[in-house]
Design a protein around this motif. Structure first.
Motif, PDB file in Angstrom:
ATOM      1  N   GLY A  79      -5.107  11.154  -6.938  1.00 10.83           N
ATOM      2  CA  GLY A  79      -5.901  10.161  -7.649  1.00 10.83           C
ATOM      3  C   GLY A  79      -6.955  10.790  -8.531  1.00 10.83           C
ATOM      4  O   GLY A  79      -7.084  12.015  -8.627  1.00 10.83           O
ATOM      5  N   PHE A  80      -7.705   9.952  -9.178  1.00  7.23           N
ATOM      6  CA  PHE A  80      -8.823  10.382 -10.019  1.00  7.23           C
ATOM      7  C   PHE A  80      -9.812   9.239 -10.107  1.00  7.23           C
ATOM      8  O   PHE A  80      -9.500   8.103  -9.781  1.00  7.23           O
ATOM      9  N   ARG A  81     -11.005   9.574 -10.520  1.00  7.82           N
ATOM     10  CA  ARG A  81     -12.073   8.586 -10.672  1.00  7.82           C
ATOM     11  C   ARG A  81     -12.638   8.678 -12.075  1.00  7.82           C
ATOM     12  O   ARG A  81     -12.630   9.747 -12.687  1.00  7.82           O
ATOM     13  N   LEU A  82     -13.127   7.572 -12.553  1.00  4.93           N
ATOM     14  CA  LEU A  82     -13.883   7.548 -13.800  1.00  4.93           C
ATOM     15  C   LEU A  82     -15.328   7.295 -13.427  1.00  4.93           C
ATOM     16  O   LEU A  82     -15.636   6.346 -12.703  1.00  4.93           O
ATOM     17  N   GLN A  83     -16.225   8.148 -13.895  1.00  4.33           N
ATOM     18  CA  GLN A  83     -17.643   8.004 -13.598  1.00  4.33           C
ATOM     19  C   GLN A  83     -18.387   7.631 -14.877  1.00  4.33           C
ATOM     20  O   GLN A  83     -18.192   8.262 -15.914  1.00  4.33           O
ATOM     21  N   TYR A  84     -19.220   6.615 -14.765  1.00  5.00           N
ATOM     22  CA  TYR A  84     -20.011   6.120 -15.892  1.00  5.00           C
ATOM     23  C   TYR A  84     -21.483   6.411 -15.611  1.00  5.00           C
ATOM     24  O   TYR A  84     -21.938   6.249 -14.489  1.00  5.00           O
ATOM     25  N   SER A  85     -22.189   6.834 -16.650  1.00  2.00           N
ATOM     26  CA  SER A  85     -23.611   7.132 -16.436  1.00  2.00           C
ATOM     27  C   SER A  85     -24.438   6.722 -17.647  1.00  2.00           C
ATOM     28  O   SER A  85     -25.066   7.549 -18.297  1.00  2.00           O
ATOM     29  N   GLY A  86     -24.400   5.440 -17.961  1.00  2.00           N
ATOM     30  CA  GLY A  86     -25.247   4.907 -19.007  1.00  2.00           C
ATOM     31  C   GLY A  86     -24.756   5.105 -20.430  1.00  2.00           C
ATOM     32  O   GLY A  86     -25.456   4.769 -21.368  1.00  2.00           O
TER      33      GLY A  86
END
Length: 138
Positions: free
Chosen positions: A53-60
């Protein structure tokens, strides 16, 4: 009411990537068949280990950062799920008490409906209903 039943992963299934035995697959197949025959199962799937799997990370910002698995540092990974449509909380609990698990944990969460949102205008509700119809047609 719709509920999502979240099957938690563990070291054996996620980190080691252990797959269910033929007996466990048969038991789960029989249980799923009961759910389908009763008309309560809308969906249900097992998931591959987080190493795939993989994740998408959002930071503003509008750009998301992609982080590849595995996610060994995570305490609560998901091994699979069901989406069930039942009359109430008690019914989903009764169904899941019959699931062929010998150990582990599941989490059950009610799926939000448009009626649950105070700010859903009639236009928003209609738009959402149209999207759902289109998705079901796919």
């Amino acid at each position: 009411m719709r509920f999502m039943v979240i099957v938690k992963s563990d070291e054996k299934t996620d980190v080691a990537g252990a797959q269910p035995s033929a007996e466990e697959l048969q038991e789960m197949g029989k249980f799923n068949e009961e759910l389908v025959k009763a008309g309560v199962m809308l969906a249900g799937e097992g998931l591959l280990p987080s190493s795939e799997g993989f994740r998408l990370q959002y930071s503003g910002t509008t750009e998301a950062r992609v982080v590849d698995g595995p996610f060994a540092e995570s305490k609560e990974l998901i091994a699979g799920f069901w989406i069930l449509q039942v009359k109430d909380r008690a019914e989903v609990i009764e169904w899941m008490k019959r699931a062929p698990f010998r150990e582990g944990e599941i989490e059950i969460r009610r799926i939000a409906e448009m009626e649950d949102f105070d700010n859903a205008t009639p236009e928003i509700v209609e738009h959402e209903q149209n999207l759902r119809k289109q998705a079901e047609a796919n």
